[in-house]
Design a protein around this motif. Structure first.
Motif, mmCIF file in Angstrom:
data_model
loop_
_atom_site.group_PDB
_atom_site.id
_atom_site.type_symbol
_atom_site.label_atom_id
_atom_site.label_comp_id
_atom_site.label_asym_id
_atom_site.label_seq_id
_atom_site.Cartn_x
_atom_site.Cartn_y
_atom_site.Cartn_z
ATOM 1 N N SER A 237 2.847 10.005 -1.393
ATOM 2 C CA SER A 237 4.132 9.536 -0.881
ATOM 3 C C SER A 237 5.267 9.929 -1.822
ATOM 4 O O SER A 237 5.149 9.814 -3.044
ATOM 5 C CB SER A 237 4.119 8.010 -0.717
ATOM 6 O OG SER A 237 5.406 7.537 -0.358
ATOM 7 N N SER B 19 0.525 5.481 -0.445
ATOM 8 C CA SER B 19 -0.380 6.620 -0.571
ATOM 9 C C SER B 19 0.005 7.465 -1.784
ATOM 10 O O SER B 19 1.177 7.536 -2.174
ATOM 11 C CB SER B 19 -0.358 7.476 0.698
ATOM 12 O OG SER B 19 0.912 8.061 0.888
ATOM 13 N N GLN C 172 0.837 -1.192 0.000
ATOM 14 C CA GLN C 172 0.000 0.000 0.000
ATOM 15 C C GLN C 172 0.883 1.258 0.000
ATOM 16 O O GLN C 172 1.724 1.434 0.875
ATOM 17 C CB GLN C 172 -0.921 0.008 1.218
ATOM 18 C CG GLN C 172 -1.937 -1.126 1.218
ATOM 19 C CD GLN C 172 -2.876 -1.059 0.026
ATOM 20 O OE1 GLN C 172 -3.435 -0.009 -0.285
ATOM 21 N NE2 GLN C 172 -3.050 -2.190 -0.659
#
Length: 430
Positions: free
Chosen positions: A13, A10, A8
């Motif tokens: 990021s 974001s 995962q």
């Protein structure tokens, strides 16, 4: 079709699937056990363990006669060639795909993938052999020239013909998060008849991007050609070249920067590769006058990397943004800098560090130093909570950030941060 990853990440990021930077980390429970890694989202991939588990054995990598990720720095990996670096980056990306060995084998995943928490300690990514700082932003050179020589003589005659640089001090290059003591040294205030020994009164930051040299070293006497110079660039980090302006002003004639620039240089911990930044490449304006043949490129480019500097003033609850600049504000690019560095036959080794010099854009909010923002201390810089600055005060923290973003893809550097501690007591010196 978008690549499906099991990890995962974001959308905001710095460490996206498209990045895959290289660094060195250890954990709080074993601080001395530093090892190479990459970062993806909020996770670290331990490259030492990945190599031990045979996860990195691409066509080129499998032919190596030695391990490259078993040491405490990236130097062994950096000494390989750009095709090796590219293959490892692609291999790591493939390990992030749904259905990969790291996805389906949870025991293996637990050995290689580590959550990024406050227990992670980041180190200098390489043993730095030599450090050179350039002076390659036209606006910065012009601003400083106006301050010290006036508008008519702002740009020195050689500046448009040659990438100006000086040899810095590798021993005081430190990783982000390392505190910096305000230096003491010689200065000569304008009203003083003779120099004094004093703590720095005009402490400054310089917003820079620095390149780590990689690849097999060129032989002494053999230069690097400009159109192949990027193959000797392992990747980029952010840099804060801390500067004691009052000490620098007194000492720089006739040989240039010395103690005013060597007391501390902070870099971000993750090295971002040129391949991760390729989609952000931009053409620069034609150089005028035309460079000499050894510096003339087939295509004169840089990268569209947003750069920001924040000052967290002592006692304030939040940081204030001081600078918003961009790496595209370069006159001399990294290929030209590296080529000129080698033109006399200088050996460039993997792990050497070449810095851009202060990166300033044409607008005031794009100036990459407080020397420019305060115009040599004559203008106050307003901060939040009623504070103001002309230069950095004790216990202030400087935080630099950098990222490139396009078509929903983000590649970032993380932070390059350092706090200024008071100068050591004078009795430490004599």
């Amino acid at each position: 079709m978008e690549t499906q990853t099991w990890i995962q990440i974001s959308a905001d990021s710095d460490f996206s699937y498209h990045n895959i930077p290289f660094g060195v980390f250890s954990t709080a429970c074993n601080k001395e056990d530093a090892r190479p890694a990459t970062r993806v989202g909020d996770f670290i991939i331990d490259l030492r363990e990945a190599e031990r588990q045979g996860l990195l054995n691409g066509e080129l990598f499998s032919k190596l006669s030695h391990k490259v990720f078993q040491g405490k720095t990236l130097n062994s990996f950096m000494e390989l060639t750009r095709p090796h670096w590219q293959e490892v980056r692609r291999t790591i990306q493939s390990l992030l795909h749904v259905g990969s060995a790291l996805d389906t084998n949870k025991e293996l995943q637990s050995k290689v993938v580590i959550p990024y928490t406050d227990k992670i300690i980041l180190h200098l990514p390489a043993q730095i052999g030599d450090y050179t700082d350039f002076y390659s932003s036209y606006t910065h050179a012009y601003n400083v020239g106006v301050m010290f020589r006036g508008k008519d003589n702002a740009i020195q005659p050689n500046w448009l013909h040659i990438p100006i640089g000086y040899h810095g001090r590798a021993s005081t290059v430190v990783v982000s998060g390392t505190d910096i003591h305000r230096p003491r040294g010689q200065a000569k205030p304008p009203t003083a008849e003779k120099p004094i020994f004093t703590e720095c009164k005009r402490l400054d930051y310089e917003l820079e991007v620095a390149a780590f040299v990689g690849g097999p070293a060129n032989k002494m006497g053999e230069p690097v050609k400009v159109d192949s110079a990027e193959d000797r660039v392992f990747g980029f980090v952010l840099m804060n070249d801390w500067s004691a302006r009052d000490h620098q002003a007194w000492e720089y004639v006739p040989l240039g920067p010395f103690n005013g620039k060597n007391f501390g240089t902070t870099i971000s911990p993750w090295i971002v590769t040129l391949d991760a930044l390729e989609m952000f490449r931009v053409d620069l304006e034609p150089q005028n006058p035309e460079p000499l043949p050894y510096l003339k490129e087939k295509r004169h480019t840089s990268w569209d990397i947003n750069l920001e500097v924040y000052l967290h003033a002592d006692g304030n609850t939040k940081a204030d943004i001081l600078t918003k600049s961009n790496y595209k504000y370069m006159y001399w690019n990294i290929a030209q800098q590296l080529t000129h560095h080698s033109v006399g036959g200088c050996i460039l080794n993997a792990g050497d560090l070449l810095a851009s010099g202060t990166i300033s854009g044409p607008q005031k909010h794009e100036f990459g130093s407080m020397l420019e923002l305060s115009w040599q201390g004559t203008e106050k810089i307003a901060l939040s909570e009623g504070k103001e600055r002309t230069f950095i005060q004790d216990n202030d923290q400087i935080i630099m950030k950098g990222f490139a973003e396009k078509n929903g893809i983000r590649v970032g550097f993380g932070e390059c941060a350092g706090k200024v501690l008071p100068a050591l007591p004078e009795n430490k010196y004599y």
